[in-house]
Write a protein that holds these residues in place. Structure first.
Motif, short mmCIF file in Angstrom:
data_model
loop_
_atom_site.label_atom_id
_atom_site.label_comp_id
_atom_site.label_asym_id
_atom_site.label_seq_id
_atom_site.Cartn_x
_atom_site.Cartn_y
_atom_site.Cartn_z
N TRP A 131 13.69 -1.12 1.83
CA TRP A 131 14.20 -2.48 1.85
C TRP A 131 13.21 -3.39 2.58
N PHE A 132 13.25 -4.70 2.28
CA PHE A 132 12.46 -5.63 3.09
C PHE A 132 13.13 -6.98 3.18
N THR A 133 12.79 -7.72 4.24
CA THR A 133 13.22 -9.11 4.38
C THR A 133 11.96 -9.98 4.46
N GLU A 164 9.00 0.14 -5.22
CA GLU A 164 10.46 0.32 -5.24
C GLU A 164 11.11 -0.05 -3.93
N VAL A 165 10.73 -1.22 -3.39
CA VAL A 165 11.40 -1.74 -2.18
C VAL A 165 12.20 -2.98 -2.56
N GLN A 166 13.36 -3.12 -1.94
CA GLN A 166 14.34 -4.12 -2.35
C GLN A 166 14.44 -5.25 -1.34
N LEU A 167 14.34 -6.49 -1.85
CA LEU A 167 14.45 -7.68 -0.99
C LEU A 167 15.92 -7.93 -0.68
N ILE A 168 16.30 -7.79 0.59
CA ILE A 168 17.72 -7.87 0.95
C ILE A 168 18.06 -9.10 1.80
#
Ligand code: ADP
Ligand code: MG
Length: 321
Positions: free
Chosen positions: A87-89, A117-121
């Motif tokens: 995940w990332f912000t 495959e990292v998700q912007l949360i």
């Protein structure tokens, strides 16, 4: 932004609309916080990096590249720990509301995000001088993270690819600042579009005794491993991998100087008890790594086979020097 409407338009149009989530994200962009479901028996690995215009990237670079690079340099820290990105912000400060710039930025951001495959949360959007802060979060099975502190006497020292290309790329970018179509694309790309070595980091979990990503130059970053591990090293400069593009751009001594001190390459430097032949065997399946020396107990960094005309002006990039 002063205008709340524009702020929410930006968040929705360029970030929320493109965000993708798997089952680990219980709540993504849109609330006061994101909620994630960590994997059982994993450890959470977290890092944050700020990229400032004309400090960490040229302010006039393509917005695609600025975004791509900002996320990738943060992900490189996860690679260095052997973690998988999850995940990332993104905290972004923008000087103005420029739709085509934001469109390109969004494309670069989500291209890098999909690759890893990292998700912007979540994130934050404000007005001011261009600044991009990316916090990345990854996972690793309990106790398997690669630290800087594990290097042992006799370990082999490896780097995971050519060094110096990005440093030369930055020089070329500055030399060609006025040119629309910049040449020498290979070195420029190494600087503008670094790739985080997440798959290699993952494979190194049971192999490396210590690991770091090379952001500030080999000497500085290997120095961190030596310091943290309380050991020394001997490096054979004849074994430092240098690309043909770099050797075509400058002489060997300058190429080595870029490789040792320029930084921005984002390759991994790691130590392992395993010999080079063992590493490339089918069992460990690790290729494209280069053995450049050994760990010693001398508490110093010795460079052998130095060319006479090699000048090392600084040991690496220090933000406060
Ligand atoms: P808050 O007032 O609670 O800080 P914001 O109004 O700043 O919330 O943001 C609204 C939502 O949009 C939040 O879920 C926040 O995480 C998300 N967000 C804001 N800016 C970004 C950004 N640049 N990228 C991704 N998500 C963002
Ligand atoms: Mg906010």
């Amino acid at each position: 932004m002063n205008d709340q409407g524009i702020e929410f338009q930006i968040i929705h149009e360029y970030f929320e609309k493109n965000a993708f989530y798997d089952h680990s994200v219980a709540l993504g962009i849109g609330d006061d916080c994101a909620i994630i479901n960590p994997t059982d028996n994993s450890q959470q690995v977290i890092s944050v990096d700020t990229s400032l215009a004309d400090r960490h990237f040229p302010a006039d670079a393509d917005a695609f590249d600025i975004a791509y690079r900002s996320l990738n340099v943060s992900l490189s820290d996860l690679a260095a720990m052997g973690a998988d990105g999850k995940w990332f912000t993104l905290a972004i400060t923008l000087p103005d509301f420029n739709k085509s710039w934001l469109q390109q930025f969004s494309q670069g951001l989500f291209t890098a995000a999909k690759n890893a495959e990292v998700q912007l949360i979540g994130g934050d959007t404000t007005k001011g001088p261009l600044s991009i802060t990316v916090q990345v979060q990854g996972e690793i099975p309990m106790g398997q993270a690669l630290k800087r502190s594990g290097a042992q006497l006799g370990d082999y020292i490896y780097v995971s690819g050519n060094l110096g290309d990005a440093g030369a790329g930055l020089t070329i970018y500055q030399q060609q600042k006025q040119q629309q179509n910049k040449t020498d694309t290979e070195l420029l790309t190494a600087y503008l579009k670094p790739e985080p070595q997440l798959q290699l980091g993952n494979k190194l979990r049971n192999i490396a005794s210590s690991c770091i990503d090379i952001s500030d130059g080999l000497l500085a970053d290997l120095g961190h491993i030596l310091q943290a591990s309380q050991v020394g090293a001997e490096i054979d400069l004849n074994t430092i991998p240098l690309s043909t593009a770099l050797l075509n751009f400058t002489n060997r001594a300058n190429a080595l100087s870029y490789a040792l001190t320029a930084g921005d390459d984002y390759k991994l430097c790691f130590t392992s008890a395993q010999e080079p032949e063992q590493l490339s065997s089918t069992q460990s399946d690790i290729d494209s790594v280069y053995c450049i020396g050994r760990i010693t107990d001398k508490k110093e960094l010795i460079l052998t086979n130095q060319p006479e005309n090699l000048q090392l002006t600084q040991v690496g990039f220090d933000h406060f020097s």
